[in-house]
Enzyme design. Structure first.
Site, PDB file in Angstrom:
ATOM      1  N   GLY A   1       0.791  -1.238   0.000  1.00  0.00           N
ATOM      2  CA  GLY A   1       0.000   0.000   0.000  1.00  0.00           C
ATOM      3  C   GLY A   1       0.813   1.273   0.000  1.00  0.00           C
ATOM      4  CB  SER A   2       4.248   2.039  -0.022  1.00  0.00           C
ATOM      5  OG  SER A   2       4.806   1.072  -0.905  1.00  0.00           O
ATOM      6  N   GLY A   3       2.175   2.546  -2.845  1.00  0.00           N
ATOM      7  CA  GLY A   3       2.223   3.117  -4.189  1.00  0.00           C
ATOM      8  C   GLY A   3       3.327   2.528  -5.049  1.00  0.00           C
TER       9      GLY A   3
ATOM     10  CB  SER B   1       3.032  -4.346  -3.062  1.00  0.00           C
ATOM     11  OG  SER B   1       1.832  -3.781  -2.572  1.00  0.00           O
TER      12      SER B   1
ATOM     13  CG  ASP C   1       0.405  -0.196 -10.474  1.00  0.00           C
ATOM     14  OD1 ASP C   1       0.599   0.848 -11.131  1.00  0.00           O
ATOM     15  OD2 ASP C   1       0.149  -0.197  -9.248  1.00  0.00           O
TER      16      ASP C   1
END
Lengths: 375, 375
Positions: free
Chosen positions: B141-143, B146, B204
């Site tokens: 969840g850090s951009g 993942s 992503d």
């Protein structure tokens, strides 16, 4: 015989730096002033000198009138109705006079202001002995227009005792000038600014002279009238700036990224134009004060992001923004009520970082004078 | 029989948020990976369950194969060559299965990932017992993409044992897939991302699958090849984000200030386009690596200012920027050499703020697999 003049500082609400590249900018007066007190000795007084006291910096100078006459021989017949630029020759003569003052190294920047003082004084009042006392609420060199406020207040005081301006000397309260007198005053102040800054934009002296707000783009200034009283918390980070280097940095970045920067300048232009429209709106069905505040706040935040994009923000400025955001002061800061306790808290935190906070109403009166004992 | 797959995370170099409003954005893979190990029991093994271990979060789940068959009855004949969306019915059935796991409240967000796992596993491999172990260098969840790296690595491992992909099982080193196999893999990973995110952009999983960089605008993705190795210091502020609210905030601001924001999005578009051009340039008379680094750094700073202008920056992000600026790390940070001591110092200072720093090379390989004992 004594007259006091006061002239406000200014704050740029949006468009600084981008204005150099053709964007609109908006500047406003703030209710923090520079005061000039001018008094002539009574005829019986034997003092034959021009005296200048700069209260904030604790300096005092005086010049024998004969010396001034000798140095400024070109000015035998001063004409207060025709604002005149200080010639290269006069600049040199006056600079020599200022050099003799032995201003302490740390305050050497004041020399240009003293030179401007001597030029404005002798051009408008000729070679009369007098005492001029300057006090100011505006921190020097902080971007709040202290030099322009000085030139404007000084021109106001000097012109009020000249043939070019007719005033009722009974005014004991702060009183404004007539419109054509303000025009003359503004031109004189601009001559002073030229001595101090070389190539000033004319924005600072115009805002300080007429008060309220102005919109400017590509060298043309439009006065706009705010229909709301807004208050701001102004934080002086005390970080010295090198305006020239910052301006050059923006130009370099524009050369490297012409397309991106052109859009950035367009964005600034839209923001300033919208800001000016909001400020001027007054119809009853227009925005409420709270909505106006919120919009102006948002536009200022956007402008700040664009300044960062241009590369002219600074760590300390970001600290200020983040500290105020932490207190969710966005709307309160510009609120007419000033935000009370919250403002005190945020002020305390910012001052603990070594910054200095000022609260100021924006869009107030321009230069004013009063005779006698009023403050 | 065991296969390991690894897939990289991503970083957006410019254009986040603005991409929603039509601007170009540029994303790059980073050499931080999510690893998936897939092993099938030997025929003599009596274990008849699908097991999933999530090493980073210390969770382990298992499902009897019979249970999966019953729940996903629509999938009797899995077809690995046709990426299929999880139907509403299957989603419901799998959600019920995930609910039974009693995932701790603090890690409840992992539920969607487990659901995606079950869908991809049974769609590609059918109902075979196996053990799947996930490890990751990417903070959740850090951009940094993942979840996409998880879906891509998982799809890679699953497809490598399917009829759709033919691979030499002797590879003991990390090996890439063929181009058409990557296309298939990417589509499967996208199906997983849809389960996790609802409406993912596809950026992503595409970056994670093919590696290197992509440029994207209005829904169309273009793969670009970097001709330089650049390293970055990535700081995880650990500040949770609410992407939906941020995106809505930008849209609201765009409604309030359409003209200004349109110029901001144009500026972002120019910045991303220039960034992509710099990254791709390779001719010998093109920019040197140092010049490339300096340009990319400057474009990223400009992008950051524009994000602030859109209202989606955050105090912690500004802290990171200011801390790195304090160390004048601008060019060193992205430098191929990594900056040595200075990077250590700035990392120490940032981590003392509670942040977590990662150093990563950008523009590396996409998904890869290896069989047997390699790492």
């Amino acid at each position: 015989m004594e007259v006091k003049a006061r002239a406000p500082g200014k704050i740029i609400l949006s468009g600084e730096h981008a204005v150099v590249h053709g964007s609109t900018a908006v500047a406003s007066s703030i209710d923090l002033y520079t005061y000039v007190s001018l008094s002539f000795p009574t005829p019986s007084d034997s003092d034959d000198a021009l005296r200048l006291q700069l209260k904030e910096v604790g300096l005092e100078f005086s010049w024998p009138i004969g010396r001034l006459k000798a140095v400024l021989s070109e000015l035998d017949i001063p004409n207060s109705s025709v604002p005149t630029s200080c010639s290269l020759e006069s600049t040199k003569s006056l600079a020599a006079l200022v050099d003799e003052l032995k201003i302490p190294e740390a305050k050497i920047g004041l020399g240009a202001g003293v030179l401007a003082f001597l030029w404005l004084y002798s051009s408008i009042q000729g070679f009369k002995p007098a005492t001029v006392v300057i006090t100011s609420e505006l921190p020097l060199g902080s971007g709040l227009g202290s030099s322009a406020a000085f030139c404007v207040a000084l021109s106001g005081a000097l012109l009020s005792f000249s043939d070019s301006v007719s005033l009722d000397l009974c005014h004991k309260e702060w009183t404004s000038f007539g419109e054509s007198e303000l025009d003359l005053l503004n031109k004189w102040a601009f001559e002073g600014e030229k001595i101090i800054h070389g190539k000033p934009s004319g924005i600072d002296n115009t805002v300080s002279t007429y008060g309220n707000m102005i919109k400017f783009r590509s060298g043309s200034l439009t006065r706009i009238k705010s229909n709301t009283t807004l208050k701001m918390l102004i934080t002086n980070t005390k970080v010295g700036r090198n305006t020239k280097a910052l301006v050059a940095g923006v130009s370099d970045r524009t050369l490297r990224h012409p397309k991106g920067m052109a859009s950035v300048f367009n964005a600034v232009d839209s923001i300033s134009t919208e800001m000016a429209n909001i400020i001027q709106s007054s119809a009853p069905d227009d925005l409420s004060i709270t909505e106006k505040e919120a919009k102006i706040e948002e536009l200022m935040e956007m402008n700040q992001g664009l300044l960062q994009c241009m590369g002219v923000s600074h760590a300390s400025i970001e600290t200020v923004i983040r500290t105020t955001l932490k207190y969710k002061l966005a709307s309160k800061l510009t609120g007419a009520g000033g935000g009370g306790t919250v403002v005190h808290e945020v002020t305390a935190e910012l001052e603990s970082c070594g910054f200095r906070c000022l609260t100021a109403a924006i869009g107030g009166n321009g230069v004013e004078i009063c005779f006698g004992g009023s403050s």
